[in-house]
Motif scaffolding. Sequence first.
Motif, PDB file in Angstrom:
ATOM      1  N   GLY A  64       0.799  -1.220   0.000  1.00  0.00           N
ATOM      2  CA  GLY A  64       0.000   0.000   0.000  1.00  0.00           C
ATOM      3  C   GLY A  64       0.832   1.271   0.000  1.00  0.00           C
ATOM      4  N   THR A  65       2.063   1.204  -0.540  1.00  0.00           N
ATOM      5  CA  THR A  65       2.911   2.396  -0.544  1.00  0.00           C
ATOM      6  C   THR A  65       2.929   3.096  -1.899  1.00  0.00           C
ATOM      7  OG1 THR A  65       4.868   1.080  -1.066  1.00  0.00           O
ATOM      8  CG2 THR A  65       4.403   1.512   1.286  1.00  0.00           C
ATOM      9  N   GLY A  66       2.313   2.484  -2.927  1.00  0.00           N
ATOM     10  CA  GLY A  66       2.269   3.122  -4.227  1.00  0.00           C
ATOM     11  C   GLY A  66       1.897   2.156  -5.331  1.00  0.00           C
ATOM     12  N   VAL A  67       1.936   2.673  -6.567  1.00  0.00           N
ATOM     13  CA  VAL A  67       1.635   1.873  -7.755  1.00  0.00           C
ATOM     14  C   VAL A  67       2.627   2.231  -8.861  1.00  0.00           C
ATOM     15  CG1 VAL A  67      -0.831   1.640  -7.254  1.00  0.00           C
ATOM     16  CG2 VAL A  67      -0.058   3.539  -8.668  1.00  0.00           C
ATOM     17  N   ARG A  68       2.940   1.237  -9.677  1.00  0.00           N
ATOM     18  CA  ARG A  68       3.758   1.472 -10.866  1.00  0.00           C
ATOM     19  C   ARG A  68       2.975   0.917 -12.042  1.00  0.00           C
ATOM     20  NH1 ARG A  68       8.779  -0.572  -9.553  1.00  0.00           N
ATOM     21  NH2 ARG A  68       9.452   1.458  -8.818  1.00  0.00           N
ATOM     22  N   LEU A  69       2.797   1.758 -13.064  1.00  0.00           N
ATOM     23  CA  LEU A  69       1.991   1.380 -14.216  1.00  0.00           C
ATOM     24  C   LEU A  69       2.824   1.373 -15.494  1.00  0.00           C
ATOM     25  CD1 LEU A  69      -1.125   3.614 -13.486  1.00  0.00           C
ATOM     26  CD2 LEU A  69      -0.816   1.200 -12.913  1.00  0.00           C
ATOM     27  N   TYR A  92      -0.358  11.934   5.760  1.00  0.00           N
ATOM     28  CA  TYR A  92       0.042  13.257   5.253  1.00  0.00           C
ATOM     29  C   TYR A  92      -0.635  13.595   3.931  1.00  0.00           C
ATOM     30  CZ  TYR A  92       3.890  12.997   8.633  1.00  0.00           C
ATOM     31  OH  TYR A  92       4.642  12.892   9.773  1.00  0.00           O
ATOM     32  N   ARG A  93      -1.333  12.584   3.346  1.00  0.00           N
ATOM     33  CA  ARG A  93      -1.997  12.740   2.049  1.00  0.00           C
ATOM     34  C   ARG A  93      -0.993  13.215   0.997  1.00  0.00           C
ATOM     35  NH1 ARG A  93      -6.429  16.641   3.212  1.00  0.00           N
ATOM     36  NH2 ARG A  93      -6.764  16.496   0.980  1.00  0.00           N
ATOM     37  N   SER A  94       0.147  12.516   0.948  1.00  0.00           N
ATOM     38  CA  SER A  94       1.219  12.897   0.027  1.00  0.00           C
ATOM     39  C   SER A  94       1.783  11.667  -0.667  1.00  0.00           C
ATOM     40  CB  SER A  94       2.325  13.624   0.780  1.00  0.00           C
ATOM     41  OG  SER A  94       2.951  12.739   1.697  1.00  0.00           O
ATOM     42  N   ALA A  95       2.463  11.915  -1.793  1.00  0.00           N
ATOM     43  CA  ALA A  95       3.126  10.859  -2.547  1.00  0.00           C
ATOM     44  C   ALA A  95       4.130  11.511  -3.492  1.00  0.00           C
ATOM     45  CB  ALA A  95       2.111  10.036  -3.334  1.00  0.00           C
ATOM     46  N   SER A  96       4.945  10.672  -4.148  1.00  0.00           N
ATOM     47  CA  SER A  96       5.903  11.132  -5.152  1.00  0.00           C
ATOM     48  C   SER A  96       5.566  10.492  -6.486  1.00  0.00           C
ATOM     49  CB  SER A  96       7.324  10.741  -4.753  1.00  0.00           C
ATOM     50  OG  SER A  96       7.717  11.411  -3.581  1.00  0.00           O
ATOM     51  N   LEU A 128      -5.150  12.854  -2.275  1.00  0.00           N
ATOM     52  CA  LEU A 128      -3.870  13.487  -1.985  1.00  0.00           C
ATOM     53  C   LEU A 128      -4.012  15.000  -1.832  1.00  0.00           C
ATOM     54  CD1 LEU A 128      -1.379  11.683  -4.383  1.00  0.00           C
ATOM     55  CD2 LEU A 128      -1.863  11.199  -1.992  1.00  0.00           C
ATOM     56  N   ASN A 129      -3.152  15.562  -1.021  1.00  0.00           N
ATOM     57  CA  ASN A 129      -3.030  17.011  -0.920  1.00  0.00           C
ATOM     58  C   ASN A 129      -1.770  17.494  -1.628  1.00  0.00           C
ATOM     59  OD1 ASN A 129      -3.864  19.642   0.206  1.00  0.00           O
ATOM     60  ND2 ASN A 129      -1.875  19.490   1.218  1.00  0.00           N
ATOM     61  N   ARG A 130      -0.735  16.635  -1.678  1.00  0.00           N
ATOM     62  CA  ARG A 130       0.550  17.038  -2.268  1.00  0.00           C
ATOM     63  C   ARG A 130       1.195  15.875  -3.004  1.00  0.00           C
ATOM     64  NH1 ARG A 130       5.056  20.336  -1.889  1.00  0.00           N
ATOM     65  NH2 ARG A 130       7.018  19.226  -1.984  1.00  0.00           N
ATOM     66  N   VAL A 131       1.758  16.192  -4.171  1.00  0.00           N
ATOM     67  CA  VAL A 131       2.571  15.232  -4.918  1.00  0.00           C
ATOM     68  C   VAL A 131       3.915  15.907  -5.169  1.00  0.00           C
ATOM     69  CG1 VAL A 131       2.805  13.843  -7.008  1.00  0.00           C
ATOM     70  CG2 VAL A 131       0.534  14.251  -6.025  1.00  0.00           C
ATOM     71  N   GLN A 132       4.976  15.157  -4.957  1.00  0.00           N
ATOM     72  CA  GLN A 132       6.336  15.674  -5.128  1.00  0.00           C
ATOM     73  C   GLN A 132       7.023  14.931  -6.264  1.00  0.00           C
ATOM     74  OE1 GLN A 132       8.554  16.670  -1.573  1.00  0.00           O
ATOM     75  NE2 GLN A 132      10.335  15.554  -2.368  1.00  0.00           N
ATOM     76  N   ALA A 133       7.966  15.598  -6.897  1.00  0.00           N
ATOM     77  CA  ALA A 133       8.784  14.985  -7.945  1.00  0.00           C
ATOM     78  C   ALA A 133      10.182  15.577  -7.871  1.00  0.00           C
ATOM     79  CB  ALA A 133       8.180  15.254  -9.318  1.00  0.00           C
TER      80      ALA A 133
END
Length: 191
Positions: A64-69, A92-96, A128-133
């Motif tokens: 449950g830490t992410g997805v790769r497509l 934190y409603r965040s991801a990269s 999500l509230n924030r996405v980082q790259a």
Amino acid sequence: MSLATPTLHTARLRLRPVTSADADALFALHSSAYVLRYWDSPPWSDRARAGRFIAASEQMAEEGTGVRLAMDRASDGTFIGWCSLTRWNPEYRSASIGYCLGDAAWGHGYATEGARALLQWAFDTLDLNRVQAEADTRNAASARVLEKLGFVREGTLREDCIVNGEVSDSWVYGLLRREWHPVLSRATSSV
């Protein structure tokens, strides 16, 4: 808590879970020194790396830490690369977000289109509230993709990577929910 990996459709792409059938295409992509010239790890020389990449993709969804497509061109089903949402933190409603496309797919808007679909899914489904790259400061094309998507350059990580034996800097980008402006033609998804 597992995370259901979606299948997303755009006008020109199908984004779907990475599978073992992608091993050869993934190896071809990640063994290209040209494609990975700004990557923070060397090109693959061992075909077994593709299997570990696929297993890591499955494990990320299971944990449950992410997805790769995988990204396929809708017109002919050709694998052109992948995009991912990692480090998902529900509290934190965040991801990269990240992506990697073969050089034959560059300059056609596929990275922007695929990432936009993944972002729409992430904002809608994961709230999500924030996405980082992050992007190597020499990678102007990746910076353009992020800026087209509405990301704001927030700073520079000085000498944070060594790429091909050369110390390099990375730009940090952020996209907030209140700044997200999806296009009118939305991607469709299925799980």
